[in-house]
Design a protein around this motif. Structure first.
Motif, PDB file in Angstrom:
ATOM      1  N   GLY A  14       0.819  -1.198   0.000  1.00 15.19           N
ATOM      2  CA  GLY A  14       0.000   0.000   0.000  1.00 15.19           C
ATOM      3  C   GLY A  14       0.856   1.253   0.000  1.00 15.19           C
ATOM      4  O   GLY A  14       2.014   1.234   0.415  1.00 15.19           O
ATOM      5  N   MET A  15       0.290   2.360  -0.458  1.00 16.63           N
ATOM      6  CA  MET A  15       0.990   3.647  -0.449  1.00 16.63           C
ATOM      7  C   MET A  15       1.014   4.232   0.960  1.00 16.63           C
ATOM      8  O   MET A  15       0.226   3.840   1.821  1.00 16.63           O
ATOM      9  N   GLU A  16       1.931   5.161   1.180  1.00 16.00           N
ATOM     10  CA  GLU A  16       2.024   5.852   2.470  1.00 16.00           C
ATOM     11  C   GLU A  16       1.205   7.147   2.429  1.00 16.00           C
ATOM     12  O   GLU A  16       0.029   7.138   2.721  1.00 16.00           O
ATOM     13  N   ILE A  17       1.843   8.263   2.036  1.00 17.51           N
ATOM     14  CA  ILE A  17       1.143   9.549   2.077  1.00 17.51           C
ATOM     15  C   ILE A  17       1.160  10.269   0.731  1.00 17.51           C
ATOM     16  O   ILE A  17       0.127  10.559   0.149  1.00 17.51           O
ATOM     17  N   TYR A  18       2.362  10.547   0.213  1.00 19.26           N
ATOM     18  CA  TYR A  18       2.483  11.517  -0.868  1.00 19.26           C
ATOM     19  C   TYR A  18       2.735  10.936  -2.251  1.00 19.26           C
ATOM     20  O   TYR A  18       2.994  11.671  -3.193  1.00 19.26           O
ATOM     21  N   ALA A  19       2.636   9.628  -2.413  1.00 19.88           N
ATOM     22  CA  ALA A  19       2.821   9.029  -3.737  1.00 19.88           C
ATOM     23  C   ALA A  19       1.883   9.624  -4.799  1.00 19.88           C
ATOM     24  O   ALA A  19       2.317   9.875  -5.934  1.00 19.88           O
ATOM     25  N   PRO A  20       0.600   9.899  -4.487  1.00 20.17           N
ATOM     26  CA  PRO A  20      -0.261  10.490  -5.524  1.00 20.17           C
ATOM     27  C   PRO A  20       0.221  11.873  -5.967  1.00 20.17           C
ATOM     28  O   PRO A  20       0.002  12.273  -7.117  1.00 20.17           O
ATOM     29  N   PHE A  21       0.882  12.580  -5.062  1.00 16.39           N
ATOM     30  CA  PHE A  21       1.346  13.932  -5.380  1.00 16.39           C
ATOM     31  C   PHE A  21       2.605  13.895  -6.255  1.00 16.39           C
ATOM     32  O   PHE A  21       2.767  14.728  -7.153  1.00 16.39           O
ATOM     33  N   THR A  22       3.512  12.934  -6.000  1.00 12.64           N
ATOM     34  CA  THR A  22       4.680  12.804  -6.872  1.00 12.64           C
ATOM     35  C   THR A  22       4.242  12.309  -8.251  1.00 12.64           C
ATOM     36  O   THR A  22       4.806  12.722  -9.268  1.00 12.64           O
ATOM     37  N   VAL A  74      -4.823  12.961 -10.331  1.00 10.01           N
ATOM     38  CA  VAL A  74      -5.329  12.078  -9.272  1.00 10.01           C
ATOM     39  C   VAL A  74      -5.751  12.883  -8.049  1.00 10.01           C
ATOM     40  O   VAL A  74      -6.789  12.617  -7.434  1.00 10.01           O
ATOM     41  N   THR A  75      -4.948  13.889  -7.685  1.00 11.56           N
ATOM     42  CA  THR A  75      -5.192  14.657  -6.459  1.00 11.56           C
ATOM     43  C   THR A  75      -6.210  15.774  -6.639  1.00 11.56           C
ATOM     44  O   THR A  75      -6.568  16.448  -5.680  1.00 11.56           O
ATOM     45  N   GLY A  76      -6.668  15.995  -7.871  1.00  5.48           N
ATOM     46  CA  GLY A  76      -7.599  17.081  -8.148  1.00  5.48           C
ATOM     47  C   GLY A  76      -6.992  18.095  -9.095  1.00  5.48           C
ATOM     48  O   GLY A  76      -6.041  17.789  -9.829  1.00  5.48           O
ATOM     49  N   GLU A  77      -7.518  19.307  -9.079  1.00  5.18           N
ATOM     50  CA  GLU A  77      -7.024  20.355  -9.974  1.00  5.18           C
ATOM     51  C   GLU A  77      -5.806  21.043  -9.380  1.00  5.18           C
ATOM     52  O   GLU A  77      -5.797  21.396  -8.200  1.00  5.18           O
ATOM     53  N   THR A  78      -4.777  21.248 -10.207  1.00  4.04           N
ATOM     54  CA  THR A  78      -3.580  21.977  -9.786  1.00  4.04           C
ATOM     55  C   THR A  78      -3.433  23.248 -10.594  1.00  4.04           C
ATOM     56  O   THR A  78      -3.281  23.206 -11.823  1.00  4.04           O
ATOM     57  N   THR A  79      -3.516  24.371  -9.910  1.00  4.00           N
ATOM     58  CA  THR A  79      -3.180  25.676 -10.472  1.00  4.00           C
ATOM     59  C   THR A  79      -2.306  26.389  -9.448  1.00  4.00           C
ATOM     60  O   THR A  79      -2.470  26.199  -8.242  1.00  4.00           O
ATOM     61  N   PHE A  80      -1.368  27.209  -9.938  1.00  5.05           N
ATOM     62  CA  PHE A  80      -0.401  27.851  -9.054  1.00  5.05           C
ATOM     63  C   PHE A  80      -0.631  29.348  -8.939  1.00  5.05           C
ATOM     64  O   PHE A  80      -1.007  30.007  -9.922  1.00  5.05           O
ATOM     65  N   ASP A  81      -0.362  29.885  -7.740  1.00  6.55           N
ATOM     66  CA  ASP A  81      -0.357  31.333  -7.573  1.00  6.55           C
ATOM     67  C   ASP A  81       1.025  31.857  -7.995  1.00  6.55           C
ATOM     68  O   ASP A  81       1.913  31.070  -8.356  1.00  6.55           O
TER      69      ASP A  81
END
Length: 379
Positions: free
Chosen positions: A302-310, A344-351
Motif C-alpha cells: 500500500g501507499m504511504e502519504i504523498y505518492a499520488p502527489f509525486t 489524481v489529487t484534483g485540480e492543480t493551479t499555481f499562484d
C-alpha cells in the motif's frame, strides 16, 4: 571493382538504415526525483519515489511525442537522507546530469537549501510534500509545490482541535527541523488567537528516541492536548511513551506523523493521535481509488502519504512539455506558471509564488491500528 564496392556499400547502408533510424528515434528526457531513501523516514521517501516512477512508466507505455519527436522519460532518483547538506550535493548532481525538472525534495529542510541550486540553473522544482511557507517565499521562479502549506495546515489543525475536540490548553513540541518548527509556529499562532492556553513550547530533535523528560514535564502541566511537530519516526515513539506515562492528553500532529506506519511505531498510543495532512484524502481524490489499486499492483504494497502527489507532479512536468512543445528545461519552466492540470489529487493551479491556489487539509485519527479519515478543511 570500384563500382562493385559502391554497390556493396550502398546495400550495407540501406540494410542498416532502419536500425539507425530506430536508434535515433527516441529522445531520452531525464526528470530528477529526490527523497530520503535511507534513514528513519526512508519508507516515506521510497513511497514518493514509487509514485514518480509509476507515472514515468505509464507515460512511456502510452507513448509521448513532443514537437514531432518520440520522447522516452527517465527517472533519476537520488537519496538526500533528509539531510540539508546532502540535499545540496544531490541537487548539484541533478543539475550536472541535465535533468529538465526535479520532483522533490520530500522535506522542507532539504527542499529549501536545494531550491537555490535549481533556481540558479533555471530548472523547475516541484515538491510533493514540503509544507514550510519559506520554500516559495524566497523569490525563486523555479519553486512549485502540489500540497497546501503549513500556513494553511497549522491553522486548520488548530481550529479543528479547538472547535471539534474542545481543547482549552495545549503543550507544543517540535523536532527542531525547518518543517517541525514551521508547522508548530503556525499552529501556535492560531491557538493563541483563539484564546487557548499554551502551557509550554518544547524542542527535541529528529533523531531522538527518548521523550520521557519532556513528557514528564508536560504531564505536570496537564494540558488537554500535546501538539507534536515532526515525522512519524519520532512521533510514534513520542505517542507511545506518552501513553506509557499515563498522560491523558490528545496528541495532535501534522502530515509528517500522519502515516499508515504510525500504529507500528506508537502501538496503542496511536489511538490518541489526531493528525492533519495537506491535500484531499485518497478516498476523496478524483482518481484516488484507481491510483491506490495501481500502486498496490505495481509495488506489492500500500501507499504511504504523498505518492499520488509525486505521480501528479511528473504528469504536470509532462503537461508543461506538451504546452511548450519542447523538452528544453527553460521552456518547460516558462510554461509552469500557467498550469491548470486535473490529476489524481484534483485540480492543480499555481499562484505567483508557486503555491496551490486552493489548499485542502484532511484530518485523520487512528482506530484499531488503522488510519481513518474524519474531516476535511478547505482553505
Amino acid at each position: 571493382m570500384k563500382a562493385r564496392i559502391l554497390t556493396t556499400t550502398s546495400i550495407a547502408v540501406a540494410a542498416i538504415a532502419p536500425f539507425m533510424q530506430s536508434a535515433y528515434a527516441d529522445e531520452t528526457v531525464t526528470i530528477g526525483h529526490v527523497a530520503p531513501l535511507t534513514g528513519a523516514i526512508a519508507h516515506l521517501g521510497k513511497d514518493n519515489e514509487n509514485g514518480a516512477r509509476l507515472a514515468v512508466e505509464e507515460i512511456n507505455a502510452k507513448g509521448l511525442v513532443i514537437a514531432g519527436q518520440k520522447v522516452s522519460l527517465r527517472l533519476d532518483a537520488q537519496d538526500d537522507a533528509a539531510d540539508p547538506k546532502t540535499a545540496t550535493q544531490v541537487a548539484q548532481k541533478l543539475v550536472d546530469d541535465k535533468v529538465v525538472a526535479v520532483v522533490g525534495h520530500l522535506n522542507s529542510g532539504t527542499s529549501i537549501p536545494a531550491s537555490r541550486i535549481y533556481s540558479e540553473a533555471g530548472i523547475t522544482q516541484i515538491s510533493p510534500s514540503s509544507t514550510n511557507p519559506v520554500f516559495t517565499q524566497q523569490g525563486f521562479k523555479t519553486t512549485f509545490r502540489v500540497v497546501a502549506t503549513d500556513a494553511q495546515q497549522g491553522p486548520a489543525l488548530a481550529t479543528y482541535a479547538v472547535k471539534q475536540l474542545k481543547i482549552k490548553s495545549v503543550a507544543i513540541v517540535d523536532d527542531s527541523t525547518a518543517y517541525g518548527q514551521g508547522l508548530a509556529n503556525e499552529f501556535e499562532k492560531t491557538v493563541k488567537s483563539l484564546g487557548i492556553n499554551v502551557t509550554s513550547r518544547n524542542a527535541t530533535n529528529d533523531k531522538a528516541v527518548d521523550f520521557r523528560a519532556i513528557l514528564t514535564k508536560i504531564k505536570g502541566e496537564n494540558p488537554d492536548a500535546i501538539m507534536y511537530s515532526g515525522e512519524d519516526a519520532t512521533g510514534g515513539p513520542f505517542s507511545k511513551q506518552a501513553a506509557q506515562l499515563g498522560l491523558r492528553s490528545k496528541i495532535l500532529a501534522g502530515d509528517g506523523v500522519c502515516s499508515d506506519k504510525l500504529p507500528d511505531l506508537a502501538g496503542t498510543g496511536a489511538e490518541r493521535v489526531v493528525c492533519s495532512q495537506p491535500g484531499t484524502a485518497p478516498e476523496k481524490m478524483p482518481g484516488g481509488s484507481a491510483f491506490k489499486a495501481k500502486y498496490q499492483k505495481r509495488f506489492g504494497q500500500g501507499m504511504e502519504i504523498y505518492a499520488p502527489f509525486t505521480y501528479d507532479a511528473v504528469y504536470i512536468v509532462v503537461d508543461a512539455m506538451r504546452r511548450a512543445n519542447s523538452t528544453d528545461a527553460s521552456k518547460i519552466l516558462s510554461a509552469m506558471p500557467t498550469t491548470d492540470f486535473q490529476g489524481v489529487t484534483g485540480e492543480t493551479t499555481f499562484d505567483p509564488k508557486g503555491d496551490l491556489k486552493h489548499g485542502v487539509i484532511s484530518i485523520y485519527s487512528y482506530k484499531g491500528g488503522k488510519k481513518s479519515f474524519i474531516d476535511e478543511v478547505k482553505m
